[in-house]
Enzyme design. Structure first.
Site, PDB file in Angstrom:
ATOM      1  N   GLY A 180     -16.426 -27.911   8.742  1.00 34.39           N
ATOM      2  CA  GLY A 180     -15.179 -27.530   9.383  1.00 34.39           C
ATOM      3  C   GLY A 180     -15.047 -26.025   9.552  1.00 34.39           C
ATOM      4  CG  ASN A 203      -5.441 -27.111   3.997  1.00 32.92           C
ATOM      5  OD1 ASN A 203      -4.949 -26.583   4.996  1.00 32.92           O
ATOM      6  ND2 ASN A 203      -5.776 -26.412   2.943  1.00 32.92           N
ATOM      7  CG  HIS A 262     -16.530 -32.359   2.770  1.00 33.73           C
ATOM      8  ND1 HIS A 262     -15.664 -32.018   1.765  1.00 33.73           N
ATOM      9  CD2 HIS A 262     -16.522 -31.303   3.627  1.00 33.73           C
ATOM     10  CE1 HIS A 262     -15.176 -30.798   1.974  1.00 33.73           C
ATOM     11  NE2 HIS A 262     -15.677 -30.345   3.112  1.00 33.73           N
ATOM     12  CB  CYS A 291      -7.310 -17.502 -10.033  1.00 34.54           C
ATOM     13  SG  CYS A 291      -7.046 -16.360 -11.359  1.00 34.54           S
TER      14      CYS A 291
END
Ligand SMILES: *Cc1c(COP(=O)(O)O)cnc(C)c1O
Length: 394
Positions: free
Chosen positions: A73, A154, A204, A327
């Site tokens: 993607g 997403n 995936h 993070c």
């Protein structure tokens, strides 16, 4: 309930289905030839490649010659956006419209283009997690080269009004790309009927293999080469094709498209039961529109806790989920998606995304609904922030 393993992070990646593994295996062992070779072991690998292209095209309502296989993607997004931008810049069009809550494969591509001198307008996303068609139309200028808006987000799973955005772009003669990585296989897509000029997808995310994706690019659009070399992908993306991966992607996509309705029904039920159950936790908030969202997407914030601690505790209970915050360089930044829909930092920190596929069951929902409230309250019992919230200081 006894401890169980619940994989609820299907928006991050999915397990490759057995059907897909079985379809791929012969292309590692038996039909291992190079599709460009002329002898039979090569030709035997060429045919499935073109069958895979036709299968993908059919699922999208496209023509086989409009499908280019990529490494995933991110590559498809980069190719579509940079390719169109560079092509349109030759005509003096250097303005691109997108939104604030795109995937980083789009946002960082736009950063690069900005450094090259392109001008980028990032549209606001409303509190419901949706971009407004009117805003797209208002942002279009005579020098607009491309509109790129994701099909489904997403993190919060909200499904954008893509056919309407496509229609507006068409009306103004502006090219329209959509990152449909989360939507493909979950939402019916017809690129012609929905006025989509370019579309990215990735294997995936729908039980296909990792490292393989595709770009749909409408016939007639000039798309510069991504990789120079051999004649693969009509000379636009050279390099010996990932035959097993491409076959796997195409079979996974067909399986997903063939079962879209029944999965939607089953997953929506599970999702809504999870949302309803988790909403009983005090000071919890659903992120994104409750209806215009992917069937398997749950995303909520729980005030007074940190997403990371929640994930660790869930992992300890056997539940895999994800949190929006990443993070970065030692500081915890809340998700750009949750900030884009207007959540304050301290609430955005306590976010949890759970995403289901057809491999999840109602028992998984039962188990999550048993574990989640306990975990949230044990974290809150140790949280000074939660004390402040319930004592009314916040
Ligand atoms: C996963 C994802 C990508 C990246 O796809 P890869 O195949 O992992 O490169 C891009 N956009 C969205 C919306 C995604 O969910």
């Amino acid at each position: 309930m006894t401890k169980r393993f619940v994989y609820a992070d299907n928006a991050a990646t999915t397990q490759v289905s057995q059907h897909v593994v079985d379809a791929m295996l012969p292309y590692f062992t038996k039909y291992y030839g190079n599709p460009s070779s002329l002898y039979s072991v090569g030709r035997e690998a060429k045919k499935p490649l073109e069958e895979a292209r036709a299968r993908v095209a059919e699922c999208l309502g496209a023509l086989p010659q409009e499908i280019y296989f990529t490494s995933g993607g991110s590559e498809a997004d980069n190719w579509a956006i940079k390719g169109v931008a560079h092509e349109m810049a030759k005509k003096g069009k250097k303005h691109i419209i997108s939104s604030k809550f795109e995937h980083h494969a789009v946002l960082h591509t736009l950063d690069t283009l900005q450094k090259e001198g392109f001008e980028v307008t990032l549209l606001d996303v409303y509190h419901d997690g949706l971009v407004r068609v009117e805003d797209v139309e208002k942002a279009i200028r005579p020098d607009t080269a491309l509109v790129t808006i994701m099909y489904a987000n997403n993190e919060i799973g909200t499904i954008q009004p893509i056919p309407d955005i496509g229609a507006v772009c068409k009306k103004h003669g502006v090219l329209f790309h959509t990152d449909a990585v989360q939507a493909v296989g979950n939402v019916e897509i017809d690129v012609k009927a929905q006025n989509i000029d370019l579309l990215s997808l990735s294997g995936h995310k729908f039980h296909g293999p990792k490292g393989v994706g595709a770009l749909y690019c409408r016939k007639g659009i000039r798309l510069p080469n991504l990789i120079d070399g051999g004649a693969q992908e009509r000379g636009k993306r050279a390099g010996t094709e990932n035959v097993p991966g491409i076959v796997g992607l195409s079979v996974a996509l067909k399986d997903a498209c063939d079962t879209i309705e029944e999965r939607r029904e089953r997953l929506t039920k599970m999702r809504d039961r999870l949302i309803e159950g988790a909403s009983k936790i005090e000071r919890s908030h659903l992120n994104g529109d409750p209806v215009k969202r992917l069937p398997g997407n749950f995303n909520m914030c729980f005030e007074g806790i940190e997403g990371e601690s929640l994930l660790l505790k869930l992992d300890f209970a056997g539940i895999c989920g994800s949190s929006g915050s990443a993070c970065t360089s030692g500081s915890l930044d809340p998700s750009h998606v949750l900030l884009a829909i207007g959540l304050p930092h301290e609430i955005a920190h306590g976010s949890l995304r759970l995403s289901f596929s057809d491999q999840n069951t109602e028992e998984d929902v039962d188990y999550i609904l048993e574990q989640l409230p306990q975990i949230v309250s044990s974290l809150r019992s140790m949280s000074p922030l939660w004390d402040e919230i319930i004592n009314g200081k916040k």
